[in-house]
Design a protein around this motif. Structure first.
Motif, PDB file in Angstrom:
ATOM      1  N   TYR A  35     -14.132  -1.424  -2.837  1.00 25.34           N
ATOM      2  CA  TYR A  35     -13.828  -0.278  -3.697  1.00 25.34           C
ATOM      3  C   TYR A  35     -13.318   0.890  -2.858  1.00 25.34           C
ATOM      4  N   GLU A  81     -16.062   9.757  -4.121  1.00 27.82           N
ATOM      5  CA  GLU A  81     -15.801   8.933  -5.304  1.00 27.82           C
ATOM      6  C   GLU A  81     -16.562   7.613  -5.221  1.00 27.82           C
ATOM      7  N   PHE A 138     -19.454   6.306  -7.792  1.00 24.94           N
ATOM      8  CA  PHE A 138     -19.247   5.047  -8.515  1.00 24.94           C
ATOM      9  C   PHE A 138     -20.457   4.132  -8.390  1.00 24.94           C
TER      10      PHE A 138
END
Length: 211
Positions: free
Chosen positions: A164, A178, A182
């Motif tokens: 990711y 981020e 997540f």
């Protein structure tokens, strides 16, 4: 049924898909497709995408099927679906490799001054292969394959986070903030996982094995 589908009969198309859904799903369980699907995940291609590609290929096969060719429709459609689903997996894998190259990940995980099998710095070797574009491309392909293998060996949590973070499972890289958000982690903890994972990958990329 194929004749009706060639005439754009929606009822016939729906019936074909419903009656042959099992065939589409059976394709994904073959050893060849299982491996292709595993690689495709790195490019963001999921099972639903592959199944849908198979269904589309089945409808296309129905429209192109020639009863006079001597082959049963099931055999003809099976080959068409298999090719379409495999091609989609390959596209996903190619997208993964491109992102790795664009992100410089094939270099990030290598030591600054890697050594060859004789403990000689590769940068000091005077060999034409390092100036040959074809040779460089071959080396890059091997490095990409090795990287995929090392990522597969990571614990599930580390694998998901690093994929990711560096855009291996989505279309773009993410910031550490981020990434932490997540996975519902603090930034500090996400950084610790990333640091540990990168070290594992560096060690794996420099373990002396080809793949």
């Amino acid at each position: 049924m194929c004749k009706k589908i060639k005439q754009n009969n929606l009822d016939a198309e729906t019936r074909l898909l419903i009656e042959n859904e099992g065939l589409v799903r059976k394709l994904t369980s073959t050893s060849e497709m299982v491996q292709a699907m595993e690689d495709a995940k790195y490019g963001g291609i999921e099972l639903d995408d592959i199944l849908q590609e198979g269904r589309i290929a089945m409808l296309r096969a129905a429209k192109n099927y020639d009863e006079d060719a001597g082959a049963e429709f099931s055999s003809y459609a099976y080959a068409a679906m298999k090719n379409a689903m495999t091609d989609l997996c390959r596209k996903g894998l190619s997208a993964f490799e491109k992102r790795m190259i664009d992100s410089g990940l094939t270099r990030v995980f290598l030591d600054d001054k890697p050594l060859d099998k004789d403990d000689v710095k590769i940068s000091d070797r005077n060999s034409l292969e390092w100036h040959d574009p074809t040779g460089n491309l071959a080396v890059l392909h091997v490095m990409l394959e090795k990287m995929r293998n090392r990522i597969k060996d990571l614990p599930a949590r580390q694998r998901r986070l690093i994929m990711y973070r560096y855009g291996l499972s989505v279309l773009e890289c993410k910031t550490i903030s981020e990434t932490a958000a997540f996975f519902n982690l603090t930034e500090k903890y996400a950084e610790e996982i990333e640091k540990k994972t990168l070290k594992t990958l560096r060690d794996g990329m420099n373990d002396g094995k080809i793949l």
